[in-house]
Design a protein around this motif. Structure first.
Motif, PDB file in Angstrom:
ATOM      1  N   ASN A  74      26.209  21.323  46.666  1.00 20.45           N
ATOM      2  CA  ASN A  74      25.697  22.300  45.703  1.00 20.45           C
ATOM      3  C   ASN A  74      24.905  23.457  46.286  1.00 20.45           C
ATOM      4  N   THR A  75      25.300  23.903  47.458  1.00 17.52           N
ATOM      5  CA  THR A  75      24.683  25.118  47.973  1.00 17.52           C
ATOM      6  C   THR A  75      25.758  26.201  48.067  1.00 17.52           C
ATOM      7  N   GLN A  76      25.287  27.442  48.136  1.00 11.07           N
ATOM      8  CA  GLN A  76      26.226  28.555  48.269  1.00 11.07           C
ATOM      9  C   GLN A  76      26.646  28.722  49.728  1.00 11.07           C
ATOM     10  N   VAL A  77      27.804  29.347  49.906  1.00  9.42           N
ATOM     11  CA  VAL A  77      28.300  29.575  51.260  1.00  9.42           C
ATOM     12  C   VAL A  77      28.724  31.030  51.414  1.00  9.42           C
ATOM     13  N   LEU A  78      28.373  31.609  52.547  1.00  7.84           N
ATOM     14  CA  LEU A  78      28.827  32.957  52.893  1.00  7.84           C
ATOM     15  C   LEU A  78      29.626  32.870  54.185  1.00  7.84           C
ATOM     16  N   TYR A  79      30.841  33.392  54.146  1.00  3.10           N
ATOM     17  CA  TYR A  79      31.718  33.385  55.319  1.00  3.10           C
ATOM     18  C   TYR A  79      31.982  34.839  55.682  1.00  3.10           C
ATOM     19  N   LEU A  80      31.379  35.288  56.781  1.00  2.15           N
ATOM     20  CA  LEU A  80      31.516  36.689  57.186  1.00  2.15           C
ATOM     21  C   LEU A  80      32.663  36.855  58.171  1.00  2.15           C
ATOM     22  N   LEU A  81      33.415  37.922  57.986  1.00  5.74           N
ATOM     23  CA  LEU A  81      34.519  38.255  58.878  1.00  5.74           C
ATOM     24  C   LEU A  81      34.465  39.747  59.178  1.00  5.74           C
ATOM     25  N   PRO A  82      34.928  40.156  60.356  1.00  2.00           N
ATOM     26  CA  PRO A  82      35.001  41.596  60.615  1.00  2.00           C
ATOM     27  C   PRO A  82      35.992  42.224  59.658  1.00  2.00           C
ATOM     28  N   GLU A  83      35.709  43.460  59.311  1.00  5.94           N
ATOM     29  CA  GLU A  83      36.558  44.254  58.436  1.00  5.94           C
ATOM     30  C   GLU A  83      38.060  44.004  58.625  1.00  5.94           C
ATOM     31  N   ILE A  84      38.556  44.180  59.860  1.00  9.53           N
ATOM     32  CA  ILE A  84      39.997  44.119  60.035  1.00  9.53           C
ATOM     33  C   ILE A  84      40.533  42.700  60.152  1.00  9.53           C
ATOM     34  N   ALA A  85      39.636  41.716  60.189  1.00 13.51           N
ATOM     35  CA  ALA A  85      40.129  40.339  60.252  1.00 13.51           C
ATOM     36  C   ALA A  85      40.228  39.750  58.853  1.00 13.51           C
ATOM     37  N   LEU A  86      39.628  40.443  57.879  1.00 16.71           N
ATOM     38  CA  LEU A  86      39.668  39.936  56.507  1.00 16.71           C
ATOM     39  C   LEU A  86      40.983  40.363  55.862  1.00 16.71           C
ATOM     40  N   THR A  87      42.046  39.690  56.251  1.00 18.20           N
ATOM     41  CA  THR A  87      43.381  40.063  55.780  1.00 18.20           C
ATOM     42  C   THR A  87      43.801  39.139  54.649  1.00 18.20           C
ATOM     43  N   THR A  88      44.914  39.480  54.017  1.00 20.28           N
ATOM     44  CA  THR A  88      45.430  38.595  52.980  1.00 20.28           C
ATOM     45  C   THR A  88      45.814  37.240  53.559  1.00 20.28           C
ATOM     46  N   GLN A  89      46.221  37.241  54.841  1.00 20.23           N
ATOM     47  CA  GLN A  89      46.556  35.964  55.480  1.00 20.23           C
ATOM     48  C   GLN A  89      45.423  34.956  55.285  1.00 20.23           C
ATOM     49  N   ILE A  90      44.230  35.357  55.671  1.00 19.67           N
ATOM     50  CA  ILE A  90      43.101  34.418  55.589  1.00 19.67           C
ATOM     51  C   ILE A  90      42.667  34.196  54.147  1.00 19.67           C
ATOM     52  N   VAL A  91      42.698  35.261  53.328  1.00 15.33           N
ATOM     53  CA  VAL A  91      42.271  35.098  51.936  1.00 15.33           C
ATOM     54  C   VAL A  91      43.170  34.103  51.200  1.00 15.33           C
ATOM     55  N   HIS A  92      44.481  34.186  51.427  1.00 24.93           N
ATOM     56  CA  HIS A  92      45.402  33.249  50.794  1.00 24.93           C
ATOM     57  C   HIS A  92      45.131  31.822  51.225  1.00 24.93           C
ATOM     58  N   ARG A  93      44.901  31.687  52.527  1.00 21.55           N
ATOM     59  CA  ARG A  93      44.654  30.363  53.078  1.00 21.55           C
ATOM     60  C   ARG A  93      43.416  29.749  52.424  1.00 21.55           C
ATOM     61  N   LEU A  94      42.382  30.574  52.235  1.00 21.89           N
ATOM     62  CA  LEU A  94      41.151  30.068  51.633  1.00 21.89           C
ATOM     63  C   LEU A  94      41.295  29.859  50.131  1.00 21.89           C
ATOM     64  N   LYS A  95      42.008  30.780  49.470  1.00 17.04           N
ATOM     65  CA  LYS A  95      42.185  30.682  48.015  1.00 17.04           C
ATOM     66  C   LYS A  95      42.845  29.366  47.637  1.00 17.04           C
ATOM     67  N   LYS A  96      43.805  28.950  48.483  1.00 17.20           N
ATOM     68  CA  LYS A  96      44.507  27.703  48.214  1.00 17.20           C
ATOM     69  C   LYS A  96      43.545  26.532  48.182  1.00 17.20           C
ATOM     70  N   VAL A  97      42.534  26.599  49.014  1.00 16.69           N
ATOM     71  CA  VAL A  97      41.584  25.488  49.085  1.00 16.69           C
ATOM     72  C   VAL A  97      40.472  25.637  48.051  1.00 16.69           C
ATOM     73  N   PHE A  98      39.943  26.857  47.894  1.00 14.99           N
ATOM     74  CA  PHE A  98      38.726  26.995  47.096  1.00 14.99           C
ATOM     75  C   PHE A  98      38.934  27.610  45.713  1.00 14.99           C
ATOM     76  N   GLY A  99      40.129  28.167  45.477  1.00 19.04           N
ATOM     77  CA  GLY A  99      40.457  28.671  44.148  1.00 19.04           C
ATOM     78  C   GLY A  99      39.420  29.612  43.590  1.00 19.04           C
TER      79      GLY A  99
END
Ligand code: ADP
Ligand code: ZN
Ligand code: ZN
Length: 833
Positions: free
Chosen positions: A342-367
């Protein structure tokens, strides 16, 4: 003792406001009595600032002390019912202002998405007492045109500019205000509008089975209306539970059922259906979360256990795992654990590494618990994330550096991926903060943990880990069967001698590209220069076109057929003749990505070549579509700037070419080796991420260079040891702290004298501190401002850092009090990168 009771309607309260202006103080405003019961710290208010400006401020304190020197103005509006900025944030904003030597107002400007700040647009209207028909004053033609239009409607600056065909309105407006013909005012409007959806439901009178039966009898002869009610009931299963009707059905959805819109309107008019609106999130949170099961490998499992163990004793841990070692899966596991507690999480990524590739991968897990904070998002989307955290919809945010400003109140874990990346540092404007370092301060406030991850940690972080200040976890094997790529150097000097070189392509690189394409595999070519050529040159007299505003040569862009300045955007067409000697022999010098793309397309005519740099990715989708095509194998060769170095995971890349390693290595900066090491290692890491070993070809004229030798042999620890001993010897971070002061002025001489004077003042007042300079930076003039630098080196462990910064700021303030320096700008950069 007085009891501080806000409900006492007779009391006059004052509010200390934080305003987005670069003035180092807070501002006191008076709270209108009607707001007494509602005003809270952390809320936004609207106030008038100066004579003409309307600003959004944040309430920092409420008290009863009237200001002594001036009469406080009233707060005009209260924008929120609850605080939108919390105490943890306010504390952090203060820390950032102090540490990075800027004002709180500048921090606020950077922190709040502009959708949370009100825009104030100047609007011009006709003076109420003015009458064009009766006036005896004389007006110019332009003035008359404007006045005639203003008699019909008020206009904004940009409207007027269009109307009169000029951007220079100042003198016209000043003249008209002087004649009392017009008045200027600021129009306030909220920028943020929630997205809404129009819905339909049965009115209460019809929302029961009995009522519906009667309704069907009545409309039996009207098939279109009957159809609508039936379609509605198909989507809204209210026959068993009439309550379900309350949520209704989206009007849009109902209309897709090929029903008659006019019949629907008739039913609404007759009170069968009613329309209502709901606020919907801009992000689709209805996506169902499917959780793919990923088991950590033994190596990953060990690393995770070590990280958790180190968190027992340390706030920060450094995960030093080579490219492809599988760090992301470890992050995902740790994020799950933090969310479970029950704590919040912040996952920082460099501008150009925050691609749809990673967002999709995370969305699948965390919705839907996950929010994405990206600078390419619209302002409304960013406000949505901000509010989503306040309301608890998002417990987990993945975002770029500015995500540190979001209203977290209960962080448990912050992950800083690619912690070495320079895009975590904001260069301009102030606050010149480094999100990685701010993350560690946030962690203290929230009692959270920080995980730094990188395949090429910064020398600073490596040192802290080695010293035991951070937990230190290493992973030196790639996940699965993947191996690190084989690195080969192409000796450009040798190839030049033996005449095997073609343009600036070594025969080695060309051969390797050919082999790779034959095997149906993909190639990435990295060159850190965009445009066609970085320089144009007259072959007869040596003339080089330079920017008129900056001290740099202009880059030739073939696509735009223009010479462009990469610092200020200045553009001119390429001349036919040399302006000094009239020769027509003008040639382009050097290779930018555009020229590489062209030559590769010519040499490998069957291959499809694509370029990825700032110029091809300006649109929101440009970047995604290039990656998408490459991922599908439609592109064979991808040419790009450092955009190709990060966060990309492609199966079929078996060759990476580094076009010019020398320029990176020989850049004059104490970090140039570190940067070159990181860039080369990261881009090499894109090769051979599956079973087959990949190859990296590095083109260089100095193959014996120790840095290249270290990279060649994958001896990364040697690199860090050598860097550290170098830095220690020359008093650079992590052994000292740096503050770089930049002095800017349009007059070169004034700039230099001021810089010399400031350096002198600093030397006199800070006798034990090393002051270097003033000196000219590599680019000594940008946008018509001449630049001088003074570098302050502060030994580690100096306890009085705060006092020191205070002294520096007050000396700088004293300097600009001098009349001749009035337009001088003095910029502070703490921990420059
Ligand atoms: P890094 O971020 O360290 O460079 P990644 O996290 O991208 O490495 O992992 C490299 C590759 O290995 C990715 O394609 C990833 O999907 C895969 N991978 C990593 N860990 C696992 C695992 N436990 N099970 C299956 N695949 C994995
Ligand atoms: Zn010439
Ligand atoms: Zn320029």
């Amino acid at each position: 003792m007085e009891i501080f009771d806000q409900s006492d309607a007779g009391t006059t309260f004052f509010a200390e406001l934080l305003l987005p202006v670069p003035i180092p103080k807070l501002f006191t405003y008076r709270v209108p009595v009607v707001f007494n019961d509602h005003v809270l710290v952390g809320q936004r208010v609207i106030v008038q600032f100066g004579d003409r400006k309307i600003l959004t401020g944040i309430v920092l304190a409420i008290h009863q002390q009237a200001p002594k020197e001036y009469e406080a103005k009233y707060i005009l509006e209260l924008l929120d019912n609850f605080p939108v900025v919390n105490n943890e944030q306010l504390k952090l904003f203060r820390w950032i202002a102090d540490y990075y030597m800027c004002t709180l107002g500048e921090v606020m400007t950077a922190a709040l998405p502009s959708g949370l700040k009100l825009s104030s647009e100047s609007v011009v209207q006709i003076h109420p007492a003015f009458n064009l028909e009766e006036t005896t004053q004389a007006f110019s033609e332009k003035e008359l045109t404007l006045l005639k239009r203003l008699q019909q409607e008020s206009l904004s600056y940009s409207d007027i500019s269009k109307l009169l065909g000029t951007k220079h309105l100042y003198s016209i407006l000043k003249s008209l205000t002087g004649k009392e013909a017009i008045i200027l005012f600021e129009e306030v409007r909220e920028k943020y509008r929630p997205r809404t959806e129009r819905k339909i439901r049965l009115t209460p009178a019809y929302a029961s089975n009995e009522a519906l039966e009667k309704l069907f009898e009545k409309i039996g002869s009207k098939p279109k209306q009957e159809d609508i009610v039936l379609k509605y009931l198909q989507h809204v299963h209210m026959l068993h539970d009439p309550e379900i009707n309350k949520a209704g059905l989206s009007r849009k959805k109902l209309l897709t059922e090929e029903i008659s819109e006019s019949s629907l309107n008739t039913l609404i008019k007759h009170g069968v259906f009613e329309e209502f609106e709901i606020v919907v999130p801009r992000f689709d949170v209805s996506e169902v979360a499917e959780t793919p099961i990923i088991l950590l490998s033994e190596e990953q499992d060990r690393a995770q256990t070590e990280i958790l163990k180190s968190f027992e004793t340390h706030t920060t841990a450094l995960l030093y795992g080579i490219t492809g070692s599988g760090k992301t899966e470890i992050y995902i596991n740790l994020i799950k654990k933090a969310l479970d507690s029950n704590t919040q999480v912040l996952y920082l990524l460099p501008e150009i590494a925050l691609t749809t590739q990673i967002v999709h991968r995370l969305k699948k897990v965390f919705g839907s618990a996950m929010g994405v904070y990206h600078s390419k998002f619209s302002d409304a989307e960013r406000v949505e994330v901000w509010n989503g955290i306040l309301q608890g919809t998002f417990q987990f945010i993945v975002g770029v550096r500015s995500a540190i400003f979001l209203p977290f109140d209960n962080l448990g874990l912050i992950i800083v991926d690619e912690e070495h990346d320079s895009s975590y540092k904001q260069q301009d404007p102030a606050p010149r903060y480094n999100a990685r370092d701010v993350a560690m301060v946030m962690a203290q406030t929230h009692h959270a943990k920080v995980l730094l991850g990188s395949a090429t940690p910064s020398v600073e972080s490596f040192y802290q880990a080695q010293q035991g200040k951070y937990g230190f976890i290493r992973m030196d094997k790639r996940f699965g069967q993947a191996q690190l790529p084989k690195i080969i150097l192409a000796d450009m000097g040798q190839e030049r001698k033996s005449r095997t070189i073609k343009g600036e392509f070594s025969s080695l690189l060309l051969r390797k590209i050919d082999d790779t394409l034959r095997q149906q595999e993909q190639v990435i070519i990295f060159q850190n220069r965009r445009g066609y050529s970085p320089m144009v040159n007259c072959e007869d007299c040596g003339w080089v076109p330079k920017c008129v505003n900056c001290a740099v040569s202009l880059t030739y862009h073939q696509f735009r057929n223009a010479l462009v300045c990469h610092y200020c955007g200045y553009k001119e067409s390429i001349p036919n003749n040399c302006p000094t000697c009239t020769s027509t022999r003008l040639k382009t010098v050097g290779y930018g990505t555009e020229k590489l793309e062209e030559e590769l397309s010519l040499t490998f005519a069957d291959a499809s070549v694509q370029r990825m740099d700032l110029d091809t990715t300006r649109s929101k989708t440009g970047y995604e579509s290039i990656i998408d095509r490459f991922e599908k194998g439609e592109t064979n060769i991808l040419v790009g700037t450092q955009m190709v170095t990060k966060g990309l995971d492609f199966d079929r890349v078996s060759l990476v070419g580094i076009f010019n390693a020398d320029r990176m290595i020989h850049f004059p900066d104490f970090r140039s080796y570190e940067r070159a090491f990181q860039l080369i290692t990261q881009v090499s890491g894109r090769a051979g991420r599956r079973e087959k070993q990949g190859t990296v070809v590095i083109q260089t004229a100095s193959p014996d260079h120790p840095l290249l030798q270290v990279i060649l042999r994958h001896e990364h620890l040697t690199f860090y040891e050598e860097q550290l001993s170098d830095r220690q010897q020359h008093h650079y971070p992590p052994f000292t702290r740096l503050i770089e002061i930049t002095i800017k002025h349009t007059d070169k001489k004034v700039c230099r004298t001021a810089a010399e004077q400031l350096a002198e003042m600093l030397r006199t007042n800070l006798s034990q501190i090393k002051i270097l300079g003033p000196g000219e930076p590599a680019i000594a003039k940008i946008r018509n401002q001449y630049l001088m630098n003074v570098l302050i080196k502060i030994p580690r462990g100096k306890p009085e850092l705060g006092t020191l910064k205070h002294t520096i700021l007050s000396l700088a303030a004293r300097l600009v009090q001098d009349k001749q320096y009035r337009s001088l700008r003095v910029q502070m950069d703490v921990d420059p990168m």
